[in-house]
Design a protein around this motif. Structure first.
Motif, PDB file in Angstrom:
ATOM      1  N   LEU A  79       0.884  -1.322   0.009  1.00  0.00           N
ATOM      2  CA  LEU A  79      -0.107   0.114  -0.001  1.00  0.00           C
ATOM      3  C   LEU A  79       0.762   1.333  -0.234  1.00  0.00           C
ATOM      4  N   THR A 135      11.184  -2.537   9.586  1.00  0.00           N
ATOM      5  CA  THR A 135       9.769  -2.511   9.482  1.00  0.00           C
ATOM      6  C   THR A 135       9.875  -0.839   9.600  1.00  0.00           C
ATOM      7  N   GLY A 136       8.851  -0.098   8.921  1.00  0.00           N
ATOM      8  CA  GLY A 136       8.895   1.318   8.835  1.00  0.00           C
ATOM      9  C   GLY A 136       8.012   1.574  10.266  1.00  0.00           C
ATOM     10  N   GLY A 139       4.093   3.220   9.179  1.00  0.00           N
ATOM     11  CA  GLY A 139       2.795   2.152   8.833  1.00  0.00           C
ATOM     12  C   GLY A 139       2.544   1.256  10.158  1.00  0.00           C
ATOM     13  N   LEU A 140       3.611   0.918  10.981  1.00  0.00           N
ATOM     14  CA  LEU A 140       3.400   0.163  12.053  1.00  0.00           C
ATOM     15  C   LEU A 140       2.582   0.740  13.012  1.00  0.00           C
ATOM     16  N   LEU A 142       0.777   3.405  12.818  1.00  0.00           N
ATOM     17  CA  LEU A 142      -0.543   3.937  12.369  1.00  0.00           C
ATOM     18  C   LEU A 142      -1.615   2.914  12.475  1.00  0.00           C
ATOM     19  N   GLY A 145       0.598  -1.380  16.189  1.00  0.00           N
ATOM     20  CA  GLY A 145       1.997  -1.879  16.636  1.00  0.00           C
ATOM     21  C   GLY A 145       1.961  -2.969  17.778  1.00  0.00           C
ATOM     22  N   LEU A 146       2.106  -4.156  17.079  1.00  0.00           N
ATOM     23  CA  LEU A 146       2.285  -5.251  18.268  1.00  0.00           C
ATOM     24  C   LEU A 146       3.698  -5.899  18.130  1.00  0.00           C
ATOM     25  N   GLY A 192      -3.364   5.070   7.346  1.00  0.00           N
ATOM     26  CA  GLY A 192      -2.819   6.192   6.625  1.00  0.00           C
ATOM     27  C   GLY A 192      -4.058   6.988   6.136  1.00  0.00           C
ATOM     28  N   GLY A 195      -4.199  11.566   6.807  1.00  0.00           N
ATOM     29  CA  GLY A 195      -3.143  12.738   6.635  1.00  0.00           C
ATOM     30  C   GLY A 195      -2.061  11.831   6.437  1.00  0.00           C
ATOM     31  N   TRP A 318       5.683 -12.330  -0.651  1.00  0.00           N
ATOM     32  CA  TRP A 318       4.809 -12.479   0.884  1.00  0.00           C
ATOM     33  C   TRP A 318       3.426 -12.530   0.237  1.00  0.00           C
ATOM     34  N   TYR A 353       0.564 -13.747  18.207  1.00  0.00           N
ATOM     35  CA  TYR A 353       1.111 -12.713  19.073  1.00  0.00           C
ATOM     36  C   TYR A 353       0.121 -12.344  20.314  1.00  0.00           C
ATOM     37  N   TYR A 413      -5.838  -7.952  12.558  1.00  0.00           N
ATOM     38  CA  TYR A 413      -4.915  -6.700  13.036  1.00  0.00           C
ATOM     39  C   TYR A 413      -4.740  -6.094  11.512  1.00  0.00           C
ATOM     40  N   ASN A 415      -2.671  -4.240   9.992  1.00  0.00           N
ATOM     41  CA  ASN A 415      -1.144  -4.165   9.242  1.00  0.00           C
ATOM     42  C   ASN A 415      -1.169  -5.784   8.872  1.00  0.00           C
ATOM     43  N   ASN A 452      -4.672   2.547   0.948  1.00  0.00           N
ATOM     44  CA  ASN A 452      -4.758   2.044   2.273  1.00  0.00           C
ATOM     45  C   ASN A 452      -5.723   1.061   2.680  1.00  0.00           C
TER      46      ASN A 452
HETATM   47  C1  LIG Z   1       8.573  -8.734   7.988  1.00  0.00           C
HETATM   48  C2  LIG Z   1       7.449  -7.953   8.491  1.00  0.00           C
HETATM   49  C3  LIG Z   1       7.369  -8.106   9.933  1.00  0.00           C
HETATM   50  C4  LIG Z   1       6.339  -7.303  10.385  1.00  0.00           C
HETATM   51  N1  LIG Z   1       5.970  -7.384  11.794  1.00  0.00           N
HETATM   52  C5  LIG Z   1       5.232  -6.685  12.454  1.00  0.00           C
HETATM   53  C6  LIG Z   1       5.285  -6.611  13.910  1.00  0.00           C
HETATM   54  O1  LIG Z   1       5.906  -7.305  14.538  1.00  0.00           O
HETATM   55  N2  LIG Z   1       4.293  -5.976  14.407  1.00  0.00           N
HETATM   56  C7  LIG Z   1       3.345  -5.265  13.857  1.00  0.00           C
HETATM   57  O2  LIG Z   1       2.580  -4.227  14.324  1.00  0.00           O
HETATM   58  N3  LIG Z   1       3.522  -5.096  12.402  1.00  0.00           N
HETATM   59  C8  LIG Z   1       4.435  -5.861  11.845  1.00  0.00           C
HETATM   60  N4  LIG Z   1       4.383  -5.959  10.411  1.00  0.00           N
HETATM   61  C9  LIG Z   1       3.495  -5.089   9.731  1.00  0.00           C
HETATM   62  C10 LIG Z   1       3.762  -3.508   9.563  1.00  0.00           C
HETATM   63  O3  LIG Z   1       3.171  -3.215  10.642  1.00  0.00           O
HETATM   64  C11 LIG Z   1       2.848  -3.232   8.188  1.00  0.00           C
HETATM   65  O4  LIG Z   1       3.430  -3.933   7.162  1.00  0.00           O
HETATM   66  C12 LIG Z   1       3.096  -1.767   8.237  1.00  0.00           C
HETATM   67  O5  LIG Z   1       2.310  -1.185   6.967  1.00  0.00           O
HETATM   68  C13 LIG Z   1       4.634  -1.450   7.634  1.00  0.00           C
HETATM   69  O6  LIG Z   1       4.801   0.077   7.734  1.00  0.00           O
HETATM   70  P1  LIG Z   1       5.617   0.786   6.691  1.00  0.00           P
HETATM   71  O7  LIG Z   1       5.943   2.243   7.039  1.00  0.00           O
HETATM   72  O8  LIG Z   1       7.077   0.131   6.455  1.00  0.00           O
HETATM   73  O9  LIG Z   1       4.740   0.411   5.640  1.00  0.00           O
HETATM   74  P2  LIG Z   1       4.699   1.115   4.112  1.00  0.00           P
HETATM   75  O10 LIG Z   1       4.468   0.205   2.918  1.00  0.00           O
HETATM   76  O11 LIG Z   1       5.587   2.267   3.902  1.00  0.00           O
HETATM   77  O12 LIG Z   1       3.227   2.041   4.263  1.00  0.00           O
HETATM   78  C14 LIG Z   1       2.049   1.223   4.608  1.00  0.00           C
HETATM   79  C15 LIG Z   1       0.689   2.068   4.545  1.00  0.00           C
HETATM   80  O13 LIG Z   1       0.892   2.939   6.104  1.00  0.00           O
HETATM   81  C16 LIG Z   1       0.316   4.116   5.671  1.00  0.00           C
HETATM   82  N5  LIG Z   1       1.682   5.127   6.105  1.00  0.00           N
HETATM   83  C17 LIG Z   1       2.811   4.870   6.067  1.00  0.00           C
HETATM   84  N6  LIG Z   1       3.668   5.814   6.185  1.00  0.00           N
HETATM   85  C18 LIG Z   1       2.718   6.762   6.667  1.00  0.00           C
HETATM   86  C19 LIG Z   1       2.728   8.246   7.030  1.00  0.00           C
HETATM   87  N7  LIG Z   1       3.905   8.725   7.308  1.00  0.00           N
HETATM   88  N8  LIG Z   1       1.493   8.874   7.320  1.00  0.00           N
HETATM   89  C20 LIG Z   1       0.385   8.374   7.037  1.00  0.00           C
HETATM   90  N9  LIG Z   1       0.148   7.059   6.482  1.00  0.00           N
HETATM   91  C21 LIG Z   1       1.415   6.446   6.351  1.00  0.00           C
HETATM   92  C22 LIG Z   1      -0.008   4.394   4.309  1.00  0.00           C
HETATM   93  O14 LIG Z   1      -1.378   4.043   4.377  1.00  0.00           O
HETATM   94  C23 LIG Z   1       0.627   3.198   3.576  1.00  0.00           C
HETATM   95  O15 LIG Z   1      -0.049   2.818   2.445  1.00  0.00           O
HETATM   96  C24 LIG Z   1       5.397  -6.605   9.736  1.00  0.00           C
HETATM   97  C25 LIG Z   1       5.546  -6.600   8.408  1.00  0.00           C
HETATM   98  C26 LIG Z   1       6.363  -7.363   7.592  1.00  0.00           C
HETATM   99  C27 LIG Z   1       6.517  -7.168   6.294  1.00  0.00           C
END
Ligand SMILES: Cc1cc2nc3c(=O)[nH]c(=O)nc-3n(C[C@H](O)[C@H](O)[C@H](O)COP(=O)(O)OP(=O)(O)OC[C@H]3O[C@@H](n4cnc5c(N)ncnc54)[C@H](O)[C@@H]3O)c2cc1C
Length: 469
Positions: A79, A135-136, A139-140, A142, A145-146, A192, A195, A318, A353, A413, A415, A452
């Motif tokens: 996304l 992980t970012g 996104g995590l 918003l 976050g687990l 997301g 905003g 994935w 989890y 969840y 995410n 999103n």
């Molecule tokens: C290997 C792996 C392990 C993971 N482990 C965990 C875990 O332990 N716990 C957990 O909770 N989650 C986990 N996740 C899930 C993770 O939280 C989500 O994939 C999350 O979307 C990642 O955030 P990102 O910023 O990297 O994603 P991105 O792909 O950059 O963004 C995803 C979405 O988030 C929103 N977004 C991102 N940045 C912003 C911003 N600055 N403002 C507003 N909206 C924004 C948008 O809607 C965007 O489409 C894991 C994912 C992976 C692939």
């Protein structure tokens, strides 16, 4: 103004890098963590600050370009990237400031959790996050976050103090308990939709060395271990976190060769206390079903956070499916065993989890994240480097999910979801969906942010779930 004229003008106002198809770096910049995602945006705007993000939003609006927001690029549904539209890429906004006196941490929206862990560990502090450090943060957070610290300190959003954002009309807003409290409520789980967050201010906690790591058992012991775990983890001291996994042993150290590529089950622990206390708490398990292998030891918290990064480099294929659970019945455990035996590739896995402890002490309407009464968050993940295996990993994850879903609590969840449609999103937000849709109508009435897990603005909501179960 033509698109090309618009892009030229935009480039002149923009500090970061603007990439179009054909530009050097474009293909690398459109790639996300999930190698199965292959989208071709018309424009990628790599923003350096809030001013860049404002300019990007105005440009996308004036040219009627769809927008995706990219933080760490980890989202499995991809996304963070879109076809033919504009990617607002926040990766260059990458800074962390730790204030040890107030125990707060300011993180730019382009940070990964390894950036935050690195910065906070120097002060003996940590912010609750996930289990993979690449992980970012954006996104995590918003989505909720687990992770390893959830039972003790709650979800990541339970430690969020404020966010700075660029809104759908290009304006700037801060959201916190005092300023724009409705927006602050919505971003704590609403993804997301509302905003673009530029920075996150978190509360941090004293976390330094933890006793942590995996214990593994043969699948023959999995039913007994799972039954022990379901009783233990709901009553365990909150200093103890442990997630359950169905997995294949990675073919490398520290795992002994005789276990390589064997299907097993495991629990990955994280204890905030002494090794002696941890051993006392885990003694009943070790004497009930001695692990076939364990790698449990005191370690710096960032080491635990990065422990699995090497197994999951960027670019793998994935596919995942998820659900929340309130109980783990014997019948559900039978299904877990059946599908664990069919794990299609060694990187594929199932994790449960814990969503209990401190997470459950926040009310289900206190933040947008509604499943405060869940006990586990399950994710079934098909992973493999080879695109030729995509159908295989997807079929396994779907079959496993279909078998367990009837035992689930209804939603999942956010995410851990692929793009699964509005019904699934409503089932996840339950009674909070109506309020989220109203806040969306206030801050993003024409659904500008729609790449999103989309919450549609109230006027266009077809059916708002009113039940809270
Ligand atoms: C290997 C792996 C392990 C993971 N482990 C965990 C875990 O332990 N716990 C957990 O909770 N989650 C986990 N996740 C899930 C993770 O939280 C989500 O994939 C999350 O979307 C990642 O955030 P990102 O910023 O990297 O994603 P991105 O792909 O950059 O963004 C995803 C979405 O988030 C929103 N977004 C991102 N940045 C912003 C911003 N600055 N403002 C507003 N909206 C924004 C948008 O809607 C965007 O489409 C894991 C994912 C992976 C692939």
């Amino acid at each position: 103004m033509s698109l090309q004229q618009g892009i030229s003008e935009f480039r002149s106002q923009f500090r970061g890098v603007v990439l179009e198809p054909g530009d050097s770096g474009y293909d690398e910049a459109r790639r996300v963590y999930n190698g199965a995602i292959d989208r071709k945006p018309r424009l990628i705007a790599r923003c350096t600050d809030a001013a860049d993000v404002m300019a990007a939003v105005r440009m996308a609006r004036s040219q009627d370009l769809q927008v995706s927001i990219r933080g760490g690029g980890h989202n499995a549904a991809g996304l963070g990237v879109c076809d033919n539209g504009m990617v607002i890429d926040l990766a260059p906004i990458r800074y962390v400031r730790v204030d040890p006196s107030s125990r707060t941490v300011l993180a730019g929206a382009g940070c990964t959790w390894s950036d935050v862990d690195h910065a906070t560990h120097a002060f003996g502090l940590a912010v609750p996050s996930g289990i993979i450090s690449s992980t970012g943060v954006a996104g995590l957070t918003l989505g909720g976050g687990l992770g390893h610290l959830s039972r003790k300190f709650g979800l990541t959003i339970d430690n969020l103090l404020s966010v700075d954002m660029v809104m759908a009309d290009g304006s700037f807003a801060t959201a916190s308990a005092e300023e724009n409290p409705d927006l602050f409520w919505a971003v704590r789980g609403g993804g997301g939709n509302f905003g673009i967050v530029i920075s996150f201010l978190f509360e941090a906690h004293p976390v330094d060395t933890v006793c942590a790591g995996p214990m593994l058992w043969n699948l023959e012991d999995a039913a007994d271990v799972m039954k022990w775990y379901r009783e233990f983890i709901t009553q365990a001291p909150e200093d103890m976190n442990g997630f359950f996994a169905m997995m294949t042993v990675p073919p490398g150290p520290p795992f002994p060769e005789e276990l390589h590529l064997r299907k097993m089950c495991g629990i990955v622990w994280c204890y905030q206390g002494s090794l002696e206390q941890a051993n006392t708490i885990l003694e009943p398990l070790r004497s009930y079903r001695p692990p076939a292998f364990e790698f449990f030891a005191p370690m710096p918290f960032p080491m635990l956070q990065g422990m699995f990064d090497g197994i999951y480099p960027a670019g793998l294929q994935w596919y995942w499916k998820a659900d929340f659970f309130r109980e783990l019945s014997d019948a559900a455990i039978d299904k877990h065993l059946e599908h664990a035996a069919l794990l299609p590739t060694w990187q594929s896995t199932m994790h449960l989890y814990p969503v209990n402890g401190r997470v459950n002490r926040v009310g289900e309407t206190d933040t947008a994240f509604s499943y405060r009464d869940a006990v586990w968050s399950e994710v079934i993940v098909g992973v493999d480097p080879d695109p030729a295996n995509y159908a295989k990993i997807t079929a396994w994850a779907k079959n496993y999910y279909d078998a367990l879903h009837p035992f689930g609590a209804g939603g999942a969840y956010l995410n851990f979801m692929m793009e699964e449609g509005e019904d699934r999103i409503q089932a996840t937000y339950r009674g909070n969906y109506g309020r989220l849709a109203a806040i969306k109508a206030k801050y993003d009435p024409d659904n500008f942010f729609r790449v999103n897990q989309n919450i549609r603005p109230a006027a266009s909501v077809s059916r708002v779930s009113t039940s809270s179960r």
